[in-house]
Write an enzyme that holds these catalytic residues in place. Structure first.
Site, PDB file in Angstrom:
ATOM      1  N   HIS A  68       0.819  -1.208   0.000  1.00 42.46           N
ATOM      2  CA  HIS A  68       0.000   0.000   0.000  1.00 42.46           C
ATOM      3  C   HIS A  68       0.857   1.264   0.000  1.00 42.46           C
ATOM      4  O   HIS A  68       0.474   2.290  -0.586  1.00 42.46           O
ATOM      5  CB  HIS A  68      -0.929  -0.008   1.219  1.00 42.46           C
ATOM      6  CG  HIS A  68      -1.708   1.258   1.378  1.00 42.46           C
ATOM      7  ND1 HIS A  68      -1.359   2.233   2.293  1.00 42.46           N
ATOM      8  CD2 HIS A  68      -2.807   1.730   0.731  1.00 42.46           C
ATOM      9  CE1 HIS A  68      -2.209   3.235   2.206  1.00 42.46           C
ATOM     10  NE2 HIS A  68      -3.089   2.962   1.276  1.00 42.46           N
ATOM     11  N   GLU A  71       1.388   2.425  -3.404  1.00 45.12           N
ATOM     12  CA  GLU A  71       0.233   3.099  -3.997  1.00 45.12           C
ATOM     13  C   GLU A  71       0.389   4.612  -3.862  1.00 45.12           C
ATOM     14  O   GLU A  71      -0.068   5.379  -4.717  1.00 45.12           O
ATOM     15  CB  GLU A  71      -1.046   2.623  -3.315  1.00 45.12           C
ATOM     16  CG  GLU A  71      -2.312   3.258  -3.861  1.00 45.12           C
ATOM     17  CD  GLU A  71      -3.535   2.913  -3.029  1.00 45.12           C
ATOM     18  OE1 GLU A  71      -4.384   3.795  -2.821  1.00 45.12           O
ATOM     19  OE2 GLU A  71      -3.647   1.747  -2.583  1.00 45.12           O
ATOM     20  N   HIS A  72       1.019   5.051  -2.785  1.00 50.81           N
ATOM     21  CA  HIS A  72       1.297   6.473  -2.564  1.00 50.81           C
ATOM     22  C   HIS A  72       2.596   6.906  -3.243  1.00 50.81           C
ATOM     23  O   HIS A  72       2.644   7.947  -3.901  1.00 50.81           O
ATOM     24  CB  HIS A  72       1.393   6.751  -1.060  1.00 50.81           C
ATOM     25  CG  HIS A  72       0.099   6.653  -0.335  1.00 50.81           C
ATOM     26  ND1 HIS A  72      -0.514   7.730   0.271  1.00 50.81           N
ATOM     27  CD2 HIS A  72      -0.718   5.597  -0.097  1.00 50.81           C
ATOM     28  CE1 HIS A  72      -1.639   7.355   0.836  1.00 50.81           C
ATOM     29  NE2 HIS A  72      -1.780   6.050   0.639  1.00 50.81           N
ATOM     30  N   GLU A 148      -4.043   8.159   7.354  1.00 45.18           N
ATOM     31  CA  GLU A 148      -5.103   7.440   6.628  1.00 45.18           C
ATOM     32  C   GLU A 148      -5.597   6.253   7.448  1.00 45.18           C
ATOM     33  O   GLU A 148      -6.792   6.001   7.543  1.00 45.18           O
ATOM     34  CB  GLU A 148      -4.571   6.962   5.278  1.00 45.18           C
ATOM     35  CG  GLU A 148      -5.581   6.174   4.462  1.00 45.18           C
ATOM     36  CD  GLU A 148      -5.006   5.628   3.169  1.00 45.18           C
ATOM     37  OE1 GLU A 148      -5.630   4.715   2.585  1.00 45.18           O
ATOM     38  OE2 GLU A 148      -3.927   6.110   2.748  1.00 45.18           O
TER      39      GLU A 148
END
Length: 446
Positions: A68, A71-72, A148
């Protein structure tokens, strides 16, 4: 016209005619990258997606959150495109872009006008191998990811419950770890961890390019060869994961929180997926039909019984996803009416499950579910991007194009006996995980 189409679909269910849906075309670059084209000429727009065969379940032990994290990080820039410029360029050219991470894959996509396809292909290929990874890049993004997690999980009682259910549902398999990762492990991911992960997984032979829209293979192939075909092949990867042992006890997860306004109940079982159908290749299709019967509409079994007839719940249904590389789960869920205790609703839900195991489903229920599912498949062609999503998610877990495209035929081939055999295999005499979400009383421990 809609009723005529539905009637024609009913004939497709009744007769063994091959039902093509998206009519994809495909080839493989010399470096191993698979390229898939899904023609859609309704508007001069394309959806460009790159799917990497890596997700959170592929992370090294103790390093949760890396998949993940990328993803950033993939939006943070390369030597030729400064940080933040990727999305700005897409937007400036009238497009939209984003990304998402799952247990089994990570995907990046842009929706742009047809004449901007080359632009986004060039930029996406650039960040496949030239991503800037420095301490100055990763530290601010680490803080964004931790925030997040706080917003989406730590501050959401239902998300906390779901996370805890997964940790007991999967005793050995990495599906027990949240996709976003554990906060304490995200905090400790090093620059070396991230660079090693990028070097191992982000390579053309571990990726699938899916383009859907108003473009031909004659136009797409030279672009794919020009931008992706020149990228060197990466290491060959065999995705090896631990298997799940048999459970020896039922497990319960209860979450009480004063912020809860609507109580809920979940009861889940391990179930086969497309990638984990070693014993019964029909089971994933049979369970999709079962989901349609139990939860597909306001006339479905669970809604009619628990909401309409018994008036115990405000909502009820069953969920199941076959798109996993390894074992998946099947979940029954319901939310009680005001004044109905979770315990009373749970007993009613168990009674429905026991009845399903005992009597199975009826032939007319199977036929109606098949018609509805194939109807949905036919109309899926109307939405740009649906085909790219379908093929990307299945190819990323090892399915073939033909197997994905022939989904309607596989659904049509399922008999009542197939559904009943699959549901009993999953539900009968199996240990379950039950999750209950409810409001905490004043002074009660959360």
């Amino acid at each position: 016209m809609r009723f005529l189409i539905a009637a024609l679909i009913g004939l497709l269910v009744s007769f063994p005619l091959q039902a093509r849906v998206f009519n994809p075309q495909s080839f493989t670059l010399e470096n191993g990258m698979q390229v898939v084209l899904i023609p859609n000429t309704r508007v001069p727009v394309v959806k460009h997606m790159v799917w990497y065969r890596v997700g959170s379940a592929d992370e090294p032990a103790g390093k949760s959150g890396i998949a993940h994290f990328f993803e950033h990080l993939m939006f943070k820039g390369t030597p030729s495109i400064p940080a933040g410029e990727f999305s700005r360029i897409v937007a400036k050219n009238g497009g939209r872009d984003n990304a998402f991470t799952s247990y089994d894959y990570t995907a990046y996509f842009q929706t742009v006008a047809k004449d901007r396809l080359e632009l986004v292909m060039k930029m996406e290929a650039d960040r496949m191998t030239h991503l800037s990874l420095t301490k100055e890049v990763i530290e601010p993004e680490r803080l964004v990811i931790l925030e997040e997690r706080r917003q989406r999980t730590d501050n959401d009682p239902s998300a906390q419950l779901r996370e805890q259910i997964d940790t007991v549902q999967y005793m050995n398999h990495p599906y027990r770890i949240p996709v976003i990762g554990w906060a304490h492990e995200i905090e400790n991911l090093s620059l070396k961890d991230l660079r090693d992960f990028y070097k191992q997984w982000y390579a053309p032979n571990n990726a699938v390019l899916v383009v859907e829209g108003d473009v031909t293979m004659e136009e797409l192939r030279p672009l794919a060869e020009k931008y992706y075909g020149v990228i060197p092949r990466g290491p060959d990867i065999i995705r090896q994961r631990p298997s799940e042992p048999p459970a020896h006890a039922d497990r319960r997860v209860i979450k009480k929180d004063p912020r809860v306004r609507q109580a809920s109940l979940q009861r889940s079982y391990l179930a086969p997926s497309y990638g984990d159908d070693k014993t019964d290749t029909k089971a994933p299709y049979a369970l999709q039909i079962l989901q349609q019967i139990m939860s597909g509409s306001a006339t479905s079994r669970l809604y009619q019984s628990l909401v309409v007839d018994q008036k115990l719940a405000v909502s009820a249904g069953m969920s199941y996803s076959p798109t996993r590389l390894d074992v998946s789960e099947l979940t029954f869920w319901a939310s009680p009416q005001q004044g109905v205790s979770p315990d009373k609703l749970e007993k009613a839900l168990i009674k429905e499950i026991d009845l399903l195991i005992e009597k199975g489903v009826a032939q007319d229920e199977v036929l109606r579910a098949q018609k509805s599912l194939i109807n949905d498949a036919v109309f899926a062609r109307d939405n740009l991007g649906t085909g790219a999503q379908v093929f990307g998610s299945t190819l990323a877990i090892g399915m073939t194009i033909d197997k994905t495209e022939n989904w309607p035929d596989d659904i049509k081939s399922i008999s009542r006996d197939d559904v009943n055999r699959a549901l009993r295999s999953v539900l009968a005499n199996k240990h379950t995980v039950t999750g209950i979400l409810m409001a905490a009383e004043k002074g009660e421990k959360q």
